[in-house]
Design an enzyme around this catalytic site. Structure first.
Site, short mmCIF file in Angstrom:
data_model
loop_
_atom_site.label_atom_id
_atom_site.label_comp_id
_atom_site.label_asym_id
_atom_site.label_seq_id
_atom_site.Cartn_x
_atom_site.Cartn_y
_atom_site.Cartn_z
N LYS A 1 0.83 -1.22 0.00
CA LYS A 1 0.00 0.00 0.00
C LYS A 1 0.86 1.26 0.00
CE LYS A 1 -4.47 -1.67 1.50
NZ LYS A 1 -5.66 -1.54 2.31
N LYS B 1 -5.51 -10.51 -6.10
CA LYS B 1 -6.67 -10.68 -5.21
C LYS B 1 -7.78 -9.71 -5.60
CE LYS B 1 -6.91 -8.38 -0.83
NZ LYS B 1 -8.29 -8.09 -0.58
N LYS C 1 -11.39 -4.37 -2.62
CA LYS C 1 -12.34 -3.25 -2.56
C LYS C 1 -11.76 -2.00 -3.21
CE LYS C 1 -14.08 -3.60 1.72
NZ LYS C 1 -13.33 -3.13 2.87
P1 ATP Z 1 -9.08 -2.94 0.56
O1 ATP Z 1 -8.88 -3.20 -0.91
O2 ATP Z 1 -9.68 -1.60 0.87
O3 ATP Z 1 -7.85 -3.28 1.38
P2 ATP Z 1 -10.36 -5.48 0.91
O4 ATP Z 1 -11.14 -5.83 -0.30
O5 ATP Z 1 -9.04 -6.19 1.08
O6 ATP Z 1 -10.21 -3.92 1.02
P3 ATP Z 1 -11.02 -5.59 3.72
O7 ATP Z 1 -11.99 -4.68 4.36
O8 ATP Z 1 -9.57 -5.28 3.89
O9 ATP Z 1 -11.30 -5.75 2.15
O10 ATP Z 1 -11.28 -7.07 4.19
C1 ATP Z 1 -12.44 -7.57 4.83
C2 ATP Z 1 -12.32 -9.08 4.93
O11 ATP Z 1 -12.44 -9.65 3.61
C3 ATP Z 1 -10.96 -9.55 5.46
O12 ATP Z 1 -11.16 -10.66 6.31
C4 ATP Z 1 -10.21 -9.95 4.22
O13 ATP Z 1 -9.22 -10.92 4.48
C5 ATP Z 1 -11.33 -10.53 3.37
N1 ATP Z 1 -11.02 -10.46 1.95
C6 ATP Z 1 -10.73 -9.33 1.25
N2 ATP Z 1 -10.50 -9.62 -0.04
C7 ATP Z 1 -10.64 -10.98 -0.16
C8 ATP Z 1 -10.52 -11.90 -1.25
N3 ATP Z 1 -10.23 -11.47 -2.46
N4 ATP Z 1 -10.74 -13.21 -1.00
C9 ATP Z 1 -11.06 -13.64 0.23
N5 ATP Z 1 -11.18 -12.83 1.32
C10 ATP Z 1 -10.97 -11.52 1.13
#
Ligand code: ATP
Ligand code: LTN
Length: 358
Positions: free
Chosen positions: A134, A215, A218
């Site tokens: 990040k 991955k 969000k």
């Molecule tokens: P950002 O991109 O803003 O970091 P994010 O998509 O990684 O957001 P988080 O709010 O950080 O989402 O994560 C919420 C939960 O979803 C966490 O437990 C994270 O491990 C899980 N998670 C996020 N992306 C994935 C994915 N692609 N597959 C499985 N679990 C996920």
């Protein structure tokens, strides 16, 4: 009703069922209000929290303090915290069985984070892969992006959580929380439960539809074709899955080969949505004519599961006062656990805690 037991009716007042005693396994997890939720969030985390409700005592936290480690428009942040709350409820988080609250509503999190940063070596934070990723994307790296995992440790340790269900990307942060707990216990005496990360065997890392080597995330979820979003309508879901990147072959199989990552991801989504075994999943595609059939079948099962969530979400968003009422109850229940724990931490560290706060 015992303080920890699930009830069948909606909590009626903010001071309903504060948790004083503890029995059984306690679960804590968090999610950032940093954008629209996607299928990875749902399969890797939210759906597992929903299924775990009742069997364990669950705390689910909308981690708005974590979200601001990268700039969030203030109006948007306020809206996103409500939207995330509505989406969690729509997905099946039941406020009678889960303490659902917003991190900034419980001041103990920020205070405990400072205290724990005083036992956390800088080198541990500099090694975090999420920080390295990040920080590369930021023009100006804020201090909190580095200290982010200490706040996450505070979230977990304040509740003496036994288990932390998360996606694969969070494993390193939970391991750091374990190290912080052990270091504190060693320095000041037994204070914290050392938490266990709980990572699913299947679906811990749902991959992006537009790039199955990355991955689903969000922060990239607004890019067209990157993800299925939980508030997408049926046509959007079908379009996103039809466009999913696959390889140039025809073989529908589970595989670790990076070439097959797209097909592997689609099969994994199908397997999780249907609850079938790998064998039964492959049997469903034994007579498929190609990846087009696979994509269509995945879209059908995803649409069936997402549609009611989207509909409930829209209804919940029509009643912001009810969302705020539920969050006030959740915060009160969280404070009942976090505040005495914060006093315990401070006393162990040698602060003269005024009698009124004890
Ligand atoms: P950002 O991109 O803003 O970091 P994010 O998509 O990684 O957001 P988080 O709010 O950080 O989402 O994560 C919420 C939960 O979803 C966490 O437990 C994270 O491990 C899980 N998670 C996020 N992306 C994935 C994915 N692609 N597959 C499985 N679990 C996920
Ligand atoms: N860093 C996590 C969100 C998070 C969390 C937590 C997860 C903040 N505090 C405590 C589990 C337990 C993320 O970005 N997904």
């Amino acid at each position: 009703m015992t303080p920890n037991a699930p009830s069948s009716s909606a909590p009626s007042s903010p001071d309903a069922s504060p948790i004083k005693d503890r029995s059984g396994v306690r679960v804590f997890s968090g999610i950032q209000p940093s954008g629209r939720l996607h299928l990875g969030n749902y399969l890797g985390a939210i759906r597992r929290w929903v299924h775990g409700q009742g069997a364990t005592e669950s705390f689910i936290c909308v981690v708005d303090l974590h979200a601001i480690t990268v700039y969030q428009d203030p109006e948007q942040l306020k809206r996103q915290s409500r939207e995330l709350t509505a989406m969690l409820l729509a997905s099946g988080i039941d406020p009678d069985r889960t303490h659902l609250f917003v991190q900034s509503h419980v001041r103990a999190h920020a205070e405990a984070s400072w205290l724990l940063s005083c036992v956390t070596p800088l080198g541990w934070l500099e090694r975090m892969t999420q920080y390295k990723d990040k920080s590369q994307k930021q023009k100006s790296i804020k201090t909190a992006l580095l200290t982010y995992p200490v706040l996450q440790a505070a979230d977990i340790l304040l509740y003496d959580a036994d288990e932390v269900p998360v996606g694969e990307d969070q494993k390193q942060h939970i391991e750091l929380a374990r190290d912080v707990a052990q270091t504190f216990n060693h320095t000041y005496g037994e204070t914290f439960v050392v938490p266990q990360p709980k990572i699913a065997k299947v679906g811990a890392r749902i991959m992006a539809l537009d790039d199955p080597t990355a991955k689903m995330s969000k922060s990239s979820s607004t890019a067209k074709g990157h993800a299925v979003l939980l508030d997408d309508d049926d046509a959007d879901i079908l379009r996103a899955l039809k466009r999913a990147v696959t390889d140039s072959g025809r073989d529908i199989c589970f595989s670790d080969d990076p070439e097959k990552a797209g097909v592997n991801n689609l099969l994994t989504i199908y397997q999780l949505m249907t609850g079938k075994s790998q064998e039964a999943t492959l049997a469903d595609f034994a007579s498929a004519r190609g990846y087009g059939d696979l994509k269509k079948a995945v879209a059908e099962v995803v649409i069936e599961e997402i549609r009611p969530i989207r509909e409930r979400y829209r209804q919940l968003m029509d009643d912001p006062a009810e969302l705020d009422r539920l969050l006030a109850i959740g915060a009160e229940q969280a404070r009942a656990v976090a505040e005495p724990k914060l006093v315990e931490i401070k006393e162990k560290m040698g602060f003269a805690v005024p009698a009124a706060l004890r």
